[in-house]
Enzyme design. Structure first.
Site, PDB file in Angstrom:
ATOM      1  N   ILE A   1     -18.872  37.695 -60.819  1.00 52.63           N
ATOM      2  CA  ILE A   1     -20.269  37.924 -60.470  1.00 52.63           C
ATOM      3  C   ILE A   1     -20.482  37.974 -58.956  1.00 52.63           C
ATOM      4  O   ILE A   1     -21.270  38.791 -58.468  1.00 52.63           O
ATOM      5  CB  ILE A   1     -21.190  36.855 -61.118  1.00 52.63           C
ATOM      6  CG1 ILE A   1     -22.664  37.169 -60.852  1.00 52.63           C
ATOM      7  CG2 ILE A   1     -20.811  35.457 -60.684  1.00 52.63           C
ATOM      8  CD1 ILE A   1     -23.617  36.244 -61.604  1.00 52.63           C
TER       9      ILE A   1
ATOM     10  N   TYR B   1     -16.113  34.231 -68.910  1.00 51.11           N
ATOM     11  CA  TYR B   1     -16.033  33.133 -69.872  1.00 51.11           C
ATOM     12  C   TYR B   1     -17.227  32.183 -69.798  1.00 51.11           C
ATOM     13  O   TYR B   1     -17.271  31.202 -70.543  1.00 51.11           O
ATOM     14  CB  TYR B   1     -14.731  32.357 -69.665  1.00 51.11           C
ATOM     15  CG  TYR B   1     -13.515  33.196 -69.994  1.00 51.11           C
ATOM     16  CD1 TYR B   1     -13.023  33.251 -71.292  1.00 51.11           C
ATOM     17  CD2 TYR B   1     -12.880  33.961 -69.028  1.00 51.11           C
ATOM     18  CE1 TYR B   1     -11.914  34.034 -71.599  1.00 51.11           C
ATOM     19  CE2 TYR B   1     -11.782  34.751 -69.327  1.00 51.11           C
ATOM     20  CZ  TYR B   1     -11.303  34.781 -70.611  1.00 51.11           C
ATOM     21  OH  TYR B   1     -10.219  35.575 -70.921  1.00 51.11           O
TER      22      TYR B   1
ATOM     23  N   GLN C   1     -20.446  30.808 -70.807  1.00 49.73           N
ATOM     24  CA  GLN C   1     -21.202  30.960 -72.049  1.00 49.73           C
ATOM     25  C   GLN C   1     -22.692  30.691 -71.868  1.00 49.73           C
ATOM     26  O   GLN C   1     -23.546  31.464 -72.264  1.00 49.73           O
ATOM     27  CB  GLN C   1     -20.646  30.000 -73.117  1.00 49.73           C
ATOM     28  CG  GLN C   1     -19.243  30.317 -73.582  1.00 49.73           C
ATOM     29  CD  GLN C   1     -18.748  29.294 -74.603  1.00 49.73           C
ATOM     30  OE1 GLN C   1     -19.440  28.350 -74.939  1.00 49.73           O
ATOM     31  NE2 GLN C   1     -17.535  29.490 -75.081  1.00 49.73           N
TER      32      GLN C   1
ATOM     33  N   GLU D   1     -30.548  22.574 -70.716  1.00 47.79           N
ATOM     34  CA  GLU D   1     -29.179  22.066 -70.733  1.00 47.79           C
ATOM     35  C   GLU D   1     -29.128  20.716 -70.038  1.00 47.79           C
ATOM     36  O   GLU D   1     -30.112  20.259 -69.447  1.00 47.79           O
ATOM     37  CB  GLU D   1     -28.221  23.068 -70.066  1.00 47.79           C
ATOM     38  CG  GLU D   1     -28.052  24.357 -70.858  1.00 47.79           C
ATOM     39  CD  GLU D   1     -27.048  25.309 -70.243  1.00 47.79           C
ATOM     40  OE1 GLU D   1     -26.704  26.299 -70.911  1.00 47.79           O
ATOM     41  OE2 GLU D   1     -26.603  25.072 -69.106  1.00 47.79           O
TER      42      GLU D   1
ATOM     43  N   ASP E   1      -6.374  30.971 -55.631  1.00 49.82           N
ATOM     44  CA  ASP E   1      -5.759  31.860 -54.637  1.00 49.82           C
ATOM     45  C   ASP E   1      -6.582  31.975 -53.352  1.00 49.82           C
ATOM     46  O   ASP E   1      -6.031  31.900 -52.249  1.00 49.82           O
ATOM     47  CB  ASP E   1      -5.557  33.258 -55.240  1.00 49.82           C
ATOM     48  CG  ASP E   1      -4.769  33.225 -56.533  1.00 49.82           C
ATOM     49  OD1 ASP E   1      -3.853  32.399 -56.644  1.00 49.82           O
ATOM     50  OD2 ASP E   1      -5.070  34.023 -57.433  1.00 49.82           O
TER      51      ASP E   1
ATOM     52  N   HIS F   1     -15.635  19.665 -68.051  1.00 48.90           N
ATOM     53  CA  HIS F   1     -16.678  19.926 -69.038  1.00 48.90           C
ATOM     54  C   HIS F   1     -16.468  18.956 -70.193  1.00 48.90           C
ATOM     55  O   HIS F   1     -15.359  18.804 -70.698  1.00 48.90           O
ATOM     56  CB  HIS F   1     -16.607  21.363 -69.545  1.00 48.90           C
ATOM     57  CG  HIS F   1     -17.870  21.814 -70.203  1.00 48.90           C
ATOM     58  ND1 HIS F   1     -18.259  21.331 -71.429  1.00 48.90           N
ATOM     59  CD2 HIS F   1     -18.840  22.671 -69.799  1.00 48.90           C
ATOM     60  CE1 HIS F   1     -19.412  21.886 -71.758  1.00 48.90           C
ATOM     61  NE2 HIS F   1     -19.787  22.698 -70.788  1.00 48.90           N
TER      62      HIS F   1
ATOM     63  N   ARG G   1     -22.965  16.288 -66.577  1.00 44.09           N
ATOM     64  CA  ARG G   1     -21.610  16.421 -67.114  1.00 44.09           C
ATOM     65  C   ARG G   1     -20.664  15.309 -66.687  1.00 44.09           C
ATOM     66  O   ARG G   1     -19.796  14.909 -67.457  1.00 44.09           O
ATOM     67  CB  ARG G   1     -21.039  17.784 -66.710  1.00 44.09           C
ATOM     68  CG  ARG G   1     -21.723  18.924 -67.419  1.00 44.09           C
ATOM     69  CD  ARG G   1     -21.226  20.265 -66.925  1.00 44.09           C
ATOM     70  NE  ARG G   1     -21.867  21.349 -67.667  1.00 44.09           N
ATOM     71  CZ  ARG G   1     -21.697  22.635 -67.392  1.00 44.09           C
ATOM     72  NH1 ARG G   1     -20.911  22.998 -66.391  1.00 44.09           N
ATOM     73  NH2 ARG G   1     -22.305  23.560 -68.108  1.00 44.09           N
TER      74      ARG G   1
ATOM     75  N   HIS H   1     -13.134  22.208 -65.728  1.00 41.57           N
ATOM     76  CA  HIS H   1     -14.048  23.330 -65.912  1.00 41.57           C
ATOM     77  C   HIS H   1     -14.465  24.011 -64.615  1.00 41.57           C
ATOM     78  O   HIS H   1     -14.547  25.232 -64.553  1.00 41.57           O
ATOM     79  CB  HIS H   1     -15.288  22.842 -66.653  1.00 41.57           C
ATOM     80  CG  HIS H   1     -16.287  23.910 -66.985  1.00 41.57           C
ATOM     81  ND1 HIS H   1     -15.970  25.007 -67.757  1.00 41.57           N
ATOM     82  CD2 HIS H   1     -17.595  24.053 -66.650  1.00 41.57           C
ATOM     83  CE1 HIS H   1     -17.043  25.775 -67.896  1.00 41.57           C
ATOM     84  NE2 HIS H   1     -18.033  25.233 -67.215  1.00 41.57           N
TER      85      HIS H   1
ATOM     86  N   GLU I   1     -17.244  30.308 -56.889  1.00 43.58           N
ATOM     87  CA  GLU I   1     -16.607  29.010 -57.069  1.00 43.58           C
ATOM     88  C   GLU I   1     -15.607  28.668 -55.981  1.00 43.58           C
ATOM     89  O   GLU I   1     -15.359  27.488 -55.719  1.00 43.58           O
ATOM     90  CB  GLU I   1     -15.925  28.946 -58.441  1.00 43.58           C
ATOM     91  CG  GLU I   1     -15.456  27.560 -58.820  1.00 43.58           C
ATOM     92  CD  GLU I   1     -14.908  27.472 -60.241  1.00 43.58           C
ATOM     93  OE1 GLU I   1     -14.340  26.425 -60.586  1.00 43.58           O
ATOM     94  OE2 GLU I   1     -15.051  28.460 -60.997  1.00 43.58           O
TER      95      GLU I   1
ATOM     96  N   ARG J   1     -21.859  19.541 -60.246  1.00 46.00           N
ATOM     97  CA  ARG J   1     -22.691  20.731 -60.458  1.00 46.00           C
ATOM     98  C   ARG J   1     -23.626  20.562 -61.642  1.00 46.00           C
ATOM     99  O   ARG J   1     -23.220  20.163 -62.723  1.00 46.00           O
ATOM    100  CB  ARG J   1     -21.800  21.955 -60.688  1.00 46.00           C
ATOM    101  CG  ARG J   1     -22.583  23.208 -61.041  1.00 46.00           C
ATOM    102  CD  ARG J   1     -21.674  24.404 -61.145  1.00 46.00           C
ATOM    103  NE  ARG J   1     -20.786  24.338 -62.281  1.00 46.00           N
ATOM    104  CZ  ARG J   1     -21.086  24.786 -63.507  1.00 46.00           C
ATOM    105  NH1 ARG J   1     -22.286  25.286 -63.758  1.00 46.00           N
ATOM    106  NH2 ARG J   1     -20.198  24.732 -64.477  1.00 46.00           N
TER     107      ARG J   1
ATOM    108  N   SER K   1     -24.036  27.588 -61.369  1.00 51.78           N
ATOM    109  CA  SER K   1     -22.899  28.247 -60.724  1.00 51.78           C
ATOM    110  C   SER K   1     -23.098  29.755 -60.597  1.00 51.78           C
ATOM    111  O   SER K   1     -22.877  30.339 -59.525  1.00 51.78           O
ATOM    112  CB  SER K   1     -21.610  27.947 -61.485  1.00 51.78           C
ATOM    113  OG  SER K   1     -21.734  28.283 -62.848  1.00 51.78           O
ATOM    114  N   LEU K   2     -23.488  30.414 -61.682  1.00 56.43           N
ATOM    115  CA  LEU K   2     -23.749  31.853 -61.602  1.00 56.43           C
ATOM    116  C   LEU K   2     -24.876  32.129 -60.623  1.00 56.43           C
ATOM    117  O   LEU K   2     -24.872  33.135 -59.899  1.00 56.43           O
ATOM    118  CB  LEU K   2     -24.096  32.406 -62.988  1.00 56.43           C
ATOM    119  CG  LEU K   2     -22.996  32.332 -64.059  1.00 56.43           C
ATOM    120  CD1 LEU K   2     -23.515  32.851 -65.394  1.00 56.43           C
ATOM    121  CD2 LEU K   2     -21.763  33.111 -63.639  1.00 56.43           C
TER     122      LEU K   2
END
Length: 525
Positions: free
Chosen positions: A13, A50, A52, A119, A226, A247, A294, A356, A380, A391, A396-397
């Site tokens: 993203i 990934y 969700q 959430e 990386d 997570h 979390r 996570h 990230e 977080r 994050s997105l």
């Protein structure tokens, strides 16, 4: 050697939204430019794919920026940068409208309004989502948009090896060297097995997370840290690496890597954490129960597993009507049924914490600028100050699109001012040979994963951290000797990066002398 106006490393993203904005900006002005978009496998294989649960933003009139800001500060154990938190939260609606304009589809109610959900750690319903595959939907829309621009050259199955700086011109570069600059990147073409030189006036690192340094992670196999490792070797500044988010609810399915994520949204929709005898336990740890942040939930599950001597706990969704489960969580339902023969409407889901997300990374300013000129980072792999010690779910997105936008604004404003030096050398592998025993790399990687999982996990001690440091040093020395002798391969380079990242995590964890958020050291109680 090709020269690009902009080099983007990573196609999640952050990288894609940055690329879209840069390409659109110059297309609107009829200015011809060249953008290189580099990704180590196929463009679609990213951490974003990934994700969700969804993306957080204040949409409802009952919600407020102030509440989202406070929720983020609380989750981050009040070491988040409040200025950054306020900026990201207030920019969120506009950045989300842009994603929607690009073609991203978020779930809506029958009246056309967004189907907002709640959430863990959130005080209100503010999560926009597309069923239980939000990241995949965002990735789809952004990729389609990027591919509409002729200025973008895609390089799939290309592995970024090292950033090019003054060091490659023979100058001594240290962390204190003023005026460090990035001139592009050396990249391994996985098909030809040759290292190519990509010169770039501006480079963005959007390389995602570090999950593969742990045995159990929800991250895809490409997440080997990386970008962080490359920036660190180039004397970029890194911070907050001790804050590793586990997570709480990955599907317990031993031997599967990556671990399959049971989204936070399942608990937001009413899922309840329970022990094997069906008893609840979160009331012992937090008044918010299964919807606590979390770090708290993960430690609670870890504690219950140790108390009862078990490998997992359960998430109970049996009280949720099956039609609601199928409507909101079709991918999770299908996966559980296929992999374990488990029906979420009839059976409790076995879950266990898994690595996570990384809350630390390459230090950037409000515009995604690193301490190295012409080098930006977003997503990230960056450390913005938003997440603090932990977080908040679905931030994050959001962080990725806000910082991609800010990096776009800053980098295009500087377009035309960068000058690439002459004499940048091609990659030199003289005197090296093809590695004869790849099993050495495989075994070193397994040992590293074991060290990090056993000694630098959810709960830490000073002794465990020292043991991890000492054993990692042996792996480092063994790998360095092999690296210097060998023509580079992706496994060899990924292990090099994972060693760098593991070192930073351990170093920062040993230096952190307070229990904050995700960092929990028994010796500091």
């Amino acid at each position: 050697m090709p020269t690009y106006d902009f080099i983007v490393i990573g196609s999640g993203i952050a990288g894609l939204s940055y690329t879209v904005k840069v390409a659109q900006h110059f297309a609107d002005r009829n200015i011809p430019i060249k953008i290189a978009l580099i990704t180590k496998t196929i463009a679609e294989e990213t951490n974003t794919k990934y994700a969700q649960g969804g993306i957080a933003a204040v949409w409802d009139t009952d919600d407020s920026f102030e509440k989202h800001i406070e929720d983020t500060m609380v989750a981050g154990d009040f070491i988040s940068d409040r200025t950054v938190v306020e900026m990201v939260v207030r920019e969120a609606p506009e950045r989300l409208r842009e994603l929607i304009a690009y073609g991203t589809d978020f779930d809506r109610k029958s009246d056309g309004s967004f189907d907002l959900v709640k959430e863990g750690g959130h005080s209100d319903k503010r999560i926009l989502h597309y069923k239980d595959s939000t990241g995949n939907e965002i990735e789809r829309a952004l990729l389609a948009k990027v591919k509409s621009f002729e200025s973008v050259d895609f390089f799939t199955h290309y592995f970024a090896v090292d950033l090019i700086t003054q060091h490659h011109l023979g100058e001594k570069v240290t962390k204190d060297t003023p005026g460090k600059q990035c001139y592009g990147v050396y990249v391994l073409n996985k098909k030809t097995k040759q290292v190519e030189t990509f010169l770039g006036k501006t480079t963005l690192l959007a390389t995602g997370g570090i999950g593969q340094v742990y045995q159990s992670t929800t991250n895809p196999t490409i997440a080997t840290g990386d970008g962080i490792a490359m920036a660190y070797r180039a004397k970029g500044f890194v911070q907050g690496m001790e804050f590793i988010q586990f997570h709480p609810t990955a599907l317990y399915n031993p031997g599967k890597k990556p671990s399959f994520l049971i989204s936070e949204a399942v608990r937001g929709h009413g899922g309840i954490l329970k022990n094997q005898d069906g008893s609840t336990f979160m009331e012992k740890y937090d008044a918010r129960l299964s919807l606590a942040p979390r770090d708290i939930v993960a430690r609670a599950i870890d504690s219950e597993m140790k108390i009862h001597g078990v490998d997992h706990v359960y998430l109970d969704t049996r009280h949720i009507p099956k039609e609601e489960i199928l409507q909101h969580f079709p991918m999770i339902y299908a996966h559980c049924l296929k992999e374990l023969g488990l029906d979420m409407s009839k059976d409790m889901i076995p879950v266990v914490p898994a690595q996570h997300y990384l809350c630390g990374g390459i230090i950037v300013d409000h515009f995604g600028q690193t301490n190295i000129e012409n080098l930006y980072a977003a997503g990230e792999c960056s450390h913005t100050g938003l997440h603090g010690a932990n977080r908040l779910a679905s931030n994050s997105l959001l962080e990725a699109i806000v910082y991609a936008h800010n990096a776009f604004e800053k980098s295009v404003s500087q377009y035309g001012t960068q000058v690439l030096p002459v004499g940048i050398p091609d990659w030199d592998d003289a005197g090296t040979r093809n590695p004869e025993e790849l099993v050495l790399v495989t075994e070193m990687a397994k040992e590293l994963e074991s060290i990090m999982s056993n000694y630098v996990g959810i709960v830490r001690t000073d002794r465990r951290l020292k043991r991890a440091y000492d054993r990692l040093e042996l792996i480092y020395l063994e790998h360095e000797e092999l690296y210097k002798q060998s023509r580079i391969t992706v496994p060899l380079c990924e292990l090099r990066n994972m060693i760098n990242v593991a070192y930073l995590i351990i170093k920062h964890a040993r230096a952190q002398r307070q229990n904050k958020g995700l960092h929990y050291n028994i010796d500091l109680r």
